[in-house]
Design an enzyme around this catalytic site. Structure first.
Site, short mmCIF file in Angstrom:
data_model
loop_
_atom_site.label_atom_id
_atom_site.label_comp_id
_atom_site.label_asym_id
_atom_site.label_seq_id
_atom_site.Cartn_x
_atom_site.Cartn_y
_atom_site.Cartn_z
CG ASP A 1 -1.79 1.20 1.32
OD1 ASP A 1 -2.63 1.36 0.41
OD2 ASP A 1 -1.65 1.99 2.25
CB THR B 1 -2.08 5.45 -1.84
OG1 THR B 1 -2.01 4.03 -1.69
CG2 THR B 1 -3.30 5.95 -1.08
#
Length: 560
Positions: free
Chosen positions: A87, A120
């Site tokens: 992430d 992201t």
């Protein structure tokens, strides 16, 4: 000689005047720029290139984590805690970044996470690609401001193109498949992709449990994510209620309370203490027994006040000693102690109870109500948790995540949070674009066509923006072990030939007859929310414009 004296006279006069100008009335010099700072100062084109280098070094770290075949990073904190994730926001937030411009990339990823919750990694990779293209234009002598203006025009064209190729997806409580499919696309790149169908369904039902579809609003505060190492990802479950990592305070108390009426206390079960320093001398047995009796009266009064208000469960933010615990057991009042402040608030909101700071304020109308409160245990360990179900006031839900170890549980929680954010975005705006790089390729084609209609220097920046958009599908193919240029060229060729903006890289699909992985993403069912993709382009363009307009970096002398 006179001819040599005249210039020296004027020179000394000018020097004296300059010295007077640089001194205050006490003869102290004005320091305009310290010598150390002058050494640390970077100006002009060198400053721009230095900033681009710092920002692209951050994006290159995340580039290999993009897409369903992206690699994971292992992050070790100063305390020795290990985090394994792909992430983007998590990776950058846990990295120690010193360079000020590199910190802008960290904030960029954080902004995308706060606003959208997904994408992201992609937003940082796109910003890095835009800066690399800008560096090529700077080498050709184009001014940074003209590049920034060209990028802004190109971003407007790309966002307009996204609006044109977007599809509306209709869903209802009876037809949740579009929501599940979109959540599965998000989870494809996560460590839990083996269970992505089940996890996507949990995420969708959790969001719908707290959503108001008429107002298109989702109250994320009512969704809790709790993790407990042990078991497997398949054991992850959605609980219609609240789960807290606490147990009943006494082993002989009831472990299951039906039709619970709970008093929620922020005061401890103990005798009151004076606020000032005090000393108590006990000289006789009678004095000790009197003090003991007084303490007993305090405890009995507290327990009686709880009983009188009609409560059959005590939730306490603070601890209580064995005496109080024993009295609660005798009065058949199950209790939970050391419940955190955030959890206390969640319980109060969900059960409709009031947080009570003093025993004297307890009353029946301040009690929280729930259909069932039970203690559950896991495996053959002493690990126990408390489950509060059928809450009276709201539809609070908790996702209880299980996994082989703490790292898997933490990553599963982050992945589920991203999936829930995507479902929330789709409830707010039900327009989607298609994944696999198809949206970026379609935007790249539209921006390139627009560049042909623009005269002047701006057209170079607009074409560079189109090339930067192509970098997203290039990274997807590269991370999958495919030939990036061939795959993207094949997909773009099919888009132009067939006039379909849905052709992308089917990385997870079998190759076609010609050996390429280009396929129709709409038929494969790879969705991304439109607002997420638009936010990526807008945020990346804004940050790149800011970086290009910095032409002077003055570091403090302490940074030497």
């Amino acid at each position: 000689t006179p001819s040599t004296l005249v210039p020296s006279f004027f020179e000394s006069s000018a020097r004296r005047a300059l010295i007077r100008f640089l001194l205050d009335e006490y003869g102290r010099p004005f320091i305009i720029l310290k010598e150390q700072q002058a050494k640390a100062r970077v100006k002009g084109l060198e400053a721009v290139k230095s900033n681009i280098l710092a920002a692209t070094s951050i994006s290159s770290i995340l580039r290999s984590s993009l897409g369903p075949r992206g690699m994971d990073k292992i992050l070790i904190s100063p305390d020795g805690d290990v985090t394994i994730t792909n992430d983007g926001a998590t990776i950058l937030s846990r990295m120690h970044v010193d360079h000020q411009v590199a910190k802008l990339m960290v904030e960029l990823s954080s902004s995308q996470d706060d606003e959208i919750g997904d994408g992201t990694t992609g937003v940082v990779v796109l910003a890095g690609s835009l800066l690399m293209q800008a560096e090529k234009l700077l080498a050709r002598g184009i001014h940074p401001v003209r590049i920034a203006e060209g990028y802004e025009k190109a971003a407007d064209v790309a966002i307009k193109s996204l609006n044109e190729i977007a599809d509306n997806v209709e869903f209802s409580n009876e037809n949740l498949e579009p929501l599940v499919t979109t959540a599965m696309t998000t989870l494809s790149s996560k460590i839990i992709n083996e269970e992505k169908r089940r996890m996507a369904e949990i995420a969708v039902h959790a969001v719908l449990g707290v959503a108001d579809l008429e107002r298109k609003d989702v109250n994320f505060d009512m969704i809790r994510l709790e993790g407990k190492p042990g078991g497997s990802l398949e054991d992850t479950e959605l609980v219609n209620g609240i789960v807290i990592d606490k147990d009943i305070s006494h082993p002989q108390m009831r472990k299951e309370i039906k039709d619970a009426k709970m008093c929620i206390l922020t005061c401890p079960f103990e005798p009151p203490k004076p606020k000032t320093k005090h000393k108590l001398d006990i000289n006789t047995r009678e004095a000790y027994e009197k003090l003991y009796q007084q303490e007993q009266e305090y405890f009995k009064e507290m327990v009686q006040q709880v009983k009188d208000c009609g409560a059959n469960l005590v939730i306490c933010q603070w601890g209580f000693d064995d005496e109080a615990n024993h009295l609660l057991l005798q009065n058949d009042l199950p209790a939970v102690r050391w419940v955190g402040g955030v959890e206390i608030e969640h319980i109060a909101i969900a059960t409709g109870g009031r947080i009570v700071p003093r025993f004297s304020e307890l009353s029946e109308d301040k009690l929280g109500k729930a259909g069932m409160v039970r203690e559950v245990s896991f495996g053959n360990t002493k690990e126990r948790m408390l489950v509060i179900e059928d809450c009276a006031n709201s539809n609070a839900v908790t996702v209880l995540v299980r996994g082989g170890n703490k790292m898997i549980v933490d990553e599963a929680k982050r992945s589920l949070h991203d999936a829930m954010c995507v479902v929330r975005n789709l409830i707010r705006d039900n327009r989607v674009v298609y994944g696999g790089g198809s949206a970026e390729i379609a935007c790249s084609v539209a921006v390139s066509k627009h560049a042909d209609t623009v005269a002047g220097v701006d057209q170079y920046a607009i074409r560079a923006f189109a090339d930067a958009l192509d970098d997203i599908p290039l990274a997807l193919a590269e991370n999958s072990g495919l030939s990036p240029i061939e795959e993207v060229a094949a997909a773009k060729s099919r888009q132009l030939k067939e006039g379909s903006p849905f052709i992308g890289l089917g990385i997870m699909q079998e190759p076609a007859e010609d050996g390429s992985h280009s396929c129709d993403m709409k038929s494969v069912g790879v969705f991304e929310t439109l607002i997420g993709k638009q936010e990526q382009i807008q945020l990346a363009t804004q940050v790149v414009k800011m970086i290009l307009k910095i032409d002077d970096v003055i570091a403090p002398s302490a940074a030497q």
